[in-house]
Structure formats: structure tokens, C-alpha cells
Design a protein around this motif. Structure first.
Motif, mmCIF file in Angstrom:
data_model
loop_
_atom_site.group_PDB
_atom_site.id
_atom_site.type_symbol
_atom_site.label_atom_id
_atom_site.label_comp_id
_atom_site.label_asym_id
_atom_site.label_seq_id
_atom_site.Cartn_x
_atom_site.Cartn_y
_atom_site.Cartn_z
ATOM 1 N N ARG A 143 -12.380 1.039 7.586
ATOM 2 C CA ARG A 143 -12.665 -0.303 8.103
ATOM 3 C C ARG A 143 -12.537 -1.372 7.016
ATOM 4 N NH1 ARG A 143 -17.283 2.265 10.140
ATOM 5 N NH2 ARG A 143 -18.513 1.062 8.622
ATOM 6 N N ARG A 144 -13.022 -1.060 5.830
ATOM 7 C CA ARG A 144 -13.161 -2.083 4.791
ATOM 8 C C ARG A 144 -11.957 -2.161 3.849
ATOM 9 N NH1 ARG A 144 -17.875 -4.334 2.510
ATOM 10 N NH2 ARG A 144 -17.211 -6.098 1.223
ATOM 11 N N TYR A 145 -11.356 -1.029 3.531
ATOM 12 C CA TYR A 145 -10.329 -0.998 2.493
ATOM 13 C C TYR A 145 -8.994 -0.471 3.011
ATOM 14 C CZ TYR A 145 -14.469 -1.449 -0.460
ATOM 15 O OH TYR A 145 -15.656 -1.871 -1.022
ATOM 16 N N SER A 146 -8.620 -0.855 4.216
ATOM 17 C CA SER A 146 -7.363 -0.368 4.793
ATOM 18 C C SER A 146 -6.154 -0.807 3.959
ATOM 19 C CB SER A 146 -7.211 -0.858 6.233
ATOM 20 O OG SER A 146 -7.283 -2.281 6.286
ATOM 21 N N LYS A 147 -6.202 -2.016 3.401
ATOM 22 C CA LYS A 147 -5.088 -2.478 2.567
ATOM 23 C C LYS A 147 -4.974 -1.653 1.291
ATOM 24 C CE LYS A 147 -5.070 -7.278 4.194
ATOM 25 N NZ LYS A 147 -5.198 -8.709 3.812
ATOM 26 N N HIS A 148 -6.093 -1.273 0.731
ATOM 27 C CA HIS A 148 -6.055 -0.455 -0.482
ATOM 28 C C HIS A 148 -5.554 0.962 -0.168
ATOM 29 C CE1 HIS A 148 -8.829 -3.700 -1.686
ATOM 30 N NE2 HIS A 148 -8.382 -3.467 -2.907
ATOM 31 N N ILE A 149 -5.888 1.462 1.007
ATOM 32 C CA ILE A 149 -5.362 2.768 1.409
ATOM 33 C C ILE A 149 -3.840 2.710 1.502
ATOM 34 C CG2 ILE A 149 -5.281 4.468 3.275
ATOM 35 C CD1 ILE A 149 -8.182 3.715 3.915
ATOM 36 N N ALA A 150 -3.336 1.649 2.150
ATOM 37 C CA ALA A 150 -1.885 1.490 2.258
ATOM 38 C C ALA A 150 -1.246 1.344 0.876
ATOM 39 C CB ALA A 150 -1.563 0.269 3.126
ATOM 40 N N HIS A 151 -1.947 0.661 -0.024
ATOM 41 C CA HIS A 151 -1.429 0.507 -1.387
ATOM 42 C C HIS A 151 -1.319 1.855 -2.087
ATOM 43 C CE1 HIS A 151 -0.891 -0.995 -5.455
ATOM 44 N NE2 HIS A 151 -1.963 -0.323 -5.828
ATOM 45 N N HIS A 152 -2.326 2.703 -1.943
ATOM 46 C CA HIS A 152 -2.282 4.011 -2.592
ATOM 47 C C HIS A 152 -1.225 4.916 -1.952
ATOM 48 C CE1 HIS A 152 -5.527 3.329 -5.319
ATOM 49 N NE2 HIS A 152 -6.416 3.123 -4.369
ATOM 50 N N ILE A 153 -1.050 4.802 -0.638
ATOM 51 C CA ILE A 153 0.019 5.574 0.008
ATOM 52 C C ILE A 153 1.373 5.138 -0.549
ATOM 53 C CG2 ILE A 153 1.209 5.981 2.197
ATOM 54 C CD1 ILE A 153 -1.506 5.806 3.587
ATOM 55 N N GLY A 154 1.544 3.842 -0.735
ATOM 56 C CA GLY A 154 2.781 3.353 -1.321
ATOM 57 C C GLY A 154 2.969 3.807 -2.755
ATOM 58 N N GLU A 155 1.874 3.843 -3.519
ATOM 59 C CA GLU A 155 1.964 4.318 -4.904
ATOM 60 C C GLU A 155 2.368 5.783 -4.956
ATOM 61 O OE1 GLU A 155 -1.627 3.656 -7.058
ATOM 62 O OE2 GLU A 155 -0.813 1.881 -8.040
ATOM 63 N N VAL A 156 1.726 6.588 -4.110
ATOM 64 C CA VAL A 156 2.045 8.006 -4.104
ATOM 65 C C VAL A 156 3.470 8.227 -3.603
ATOM 66 C CG1 VAL A 156 1.467 10.222 -3.046
ATOM 67 C CG2 VAL A 156 -0.345 8.718 -3.833
ATOM 68 N N SER A 157 3.911 7.401 -2.660
ATOM 69 C CA SER A 157 5.227 7.591 -2.060
ATOM 70 C C SER A 157 6.349 7.113 -2.980
ATOM 71 C CB SER A 157 5.314 6.825 -0.734
ATOM 72 O OG SER A 157 4.335 7.295 0.169
ATOM 73 N N PHE A 158 6.193 5.926 -3.578
ATOM 74 C CA PHE A 158 7.288 5.342 -4.334
ATOM 75 C C PHE A 158 6.902 4.926 -5.750
ATOM 76 C CE2 PHE A 158 8.097 4.390 0.147
ATOM 77 C CZ PHE A 158 9.352 4.948 0.295
ATOM 78 N N GLY A 159 5.618 5.070 -6.092
ATOM 79 C CA GLY A 159 5.178 4.571 -7.380
ATOM 80 C C GLY A 159 5.130 5.634 -8.452
#
Length: 282
Positions: A42-58
């Protein structure tokens, strides 16, 4: 003499106390991280998406440049080739090479694909989690989050846990496909076995239930990897050298935990004496 014995006893008691303290710290951290999942979504959905992006392409390069997925593909293919070689040679001794497809479906699906995917996740993604959180700990960034009333465990650990669970699915699927292709290549193309017979027993043994259970194992392993590595990084100490030690300990612990969890999950999901899919026998 008495003083030496007291010294040794005191040393052993300190070690025992330290072990229990470390165990309690890990259990508490795991419980808080898992319990915070609804709040974090609920609170940190943007940060979750950021970490998924980091793991995927970072930094972990899940998809870009042949990163984690490339490693999983290569590891799964090599291991599956050995499974195919030994399966074919062993069955050839008793004249049952026609069952190579059945064993390929069972071994690759139930054990090989989820275990290799989780080990690759631990080696490449998990160590990154440990290093990131460890660097934040020794630079007092985690304490700074706590001082401004930001819940550090949901913000730092739970977000990474959710990202790891999401990203393990493509890793697992790539490893599973690589294992299937490599085993068939060895048995049919190199071993000279009948392609039709191999495919018949392979599809007979490969059930949707096995695929669901196998993916369940991969997700559980991802949870174990994320919790262990985040915990070691979150509680790292001793400067950069301490972060390096934490990463090494986290990797050893997560691989051992994967092995132990795999045994219990195999018994829980398929039973101690499982039924052979498609044949109805034990």
C-alpha cells in the motif's frame, strides 16, 4: 587450573549466548519483514517497482546483457545435460531407455529448475541486497530513516522481498525450459533414443500439478534468499570489511537453507513415496 576452566566455560557460554541472540535477531527480522507485506504494497508500491526494475535491468541485470537469466540458462543446461547423460546410461544398462523422457520431466521439474534458479538468485541478486543494505547500515542511512519515522524494515527489506518473488518467475521459467531442451538434446540427438518415445513419456509424466508445485518451490526459495540476504545486510557492522563478511555469510546460509527447504518441500508436496505421473504406480 581452576581459572583456566572458568575462562573456557565463560567463553563457551558467551558463544552459546551469541548463537541464540543471532538466531532470535534473524527470526524477529523475518517475522517483521513478512508481516509488513500488506503495508509495504500500500505504502511503497513505487519503491517495489523501482527494485523490480533494478533487479531486471540494473545492478543485477536479470534481463540485460545476459545477466542472471543468462547464468540460469547456462547452469540449467549444463546440469540437465548431465542428468540426460546419466539417465540414459543408467537406463540403458537395464534396457529401459524409453523411460528417459519420464525421468527428465520429473527430475528437471521437481528439483533441478527451482534449485538452480534460486541459487543463481542468491549469488547475483541476494548478494547485491546484502551489499546495498550493509553499505546503508555502516553509513548510518538506516538510522537516518528511523530518525525521520520511516519504518526501515518495510522500506528496505520488504520491498526487496516482493521484488525477488516477482523476478524469480521468469528466472525459473528460463531455467526450466533450458533444462528440458538440454536433456532432450542429449538423450535424443546425441544418445540416439527415439524422439517419439521420449516425447510420449515426457508429456505423460509432466503434469500441471508438478509445474505448479515446482513454481511454488521457486517462490519459497526466493523468499528464503531475500530474507537471509536482507537480514545480514541490515545488521552488518565493522565497516566495508564487515559488509564483505556479511555477504559471504549470507550466501553460505541461503544456499544451505535452500537445500534444507528443498528436502522438506519435496516431501510435503509429493510425499515420501510419490506416485509416478501418468502411470499410477508408486
Amino acid at each position: 587450573m581452576v581459572s583456566d576452566n572458568l575462562h573456557r566455560l565463560r567463553h563457551r557460554s558467551r558463544r552459546a549466548t551469541g548463537i541464540f541472540t543471532e538466531f532470535g535477531r534473524h527470526v524477529t527480522f523475518y517475522a517483521e519483514t513478512v508481516a509488513a507485506i500488506p503495508f509495504t504494497i500500500r505504502r511503497y508500491s513505487k519503491h517495489i517497482a523501482h527494485h523490480i526494475g533494478e533487479v531486471s535491468f540494473g545492478y543485477a541485470s536479470l534481463l540485460a546483457g545476459g545477466g542472471t537469466i543468462g547464468i540460469v540458462f547456462a547452469m540449467s543446461a549444463v546440469a540437465a545435460m548431465m542428468v540426460g547423460v546419466e539417465t540414459y546410461r543408467g537406463l540403458d544398462l537395464i534396457g529401459l531407455t524409453s523411460l528417459s523422457g519420464l525421468l527428465s520431466a520429473i527430475v528437471n521439474t521437481r528439483e533441478l529448475a527451482p534449485v538452480i534458479a534460486s541459487i543463481a538468485l542468491a549469488a547475483k541478486v541476494g548478494t547485491g541486497f546484502t551489499a546495498q543494505l550493509g553499505a546503508m547500515r555502516i553509513s548510518d542511512e538506516i538510522d537516518a530513516l528511523d530518525s525521520v519515522a520511516v519504518r526501515s524494515i518495510p522500506f528496505l527489506a520488504t520491498t526487496r522481498l516482493i521484488a525477488a518473488v516477482v523476478c524469480i518467475i521468469p528466472i525459473y521459467l528460463v531455467g526450466l525450459i533450458a533444462a528440458f531442451v538440454a536433456t532432450r538434446l542429449v538423450v535424443v540427438n546425441f544418445g540416439g533414443s527415439s524422439a517419439g518415445t521420449y516425447d510420449y513419456y515426457f508429456h505423460l509424466a509432466l503434469t500441471p500439478g508438478d509445474l505448479v508445485y515446482s513454481m511454488t518451490k521457486a517462490v519459497v526459495f526466493a523468499i528464503v534468499v531475500a530474507l537471509v540476504h536482507c537480514c545480514y545486510g541490515f545488521h552488518a557492522s565493522g565497516g566495508p570489511e564487515g559488509v564483505g563478511r556479511a555477504a559471504g555469510r549470507a550466501l553460505r546460509t541461503s544456499i544451505l537453507a535452500i537445500g534444507i527447504t528443498d528436502v522438506f518441500l519435496t516431501f510435503a508436496l509429493w510425499g515420501i513415496v510419490p506416485t509416478v505421473p501418468g502411470l499410477g504406480v508408486s
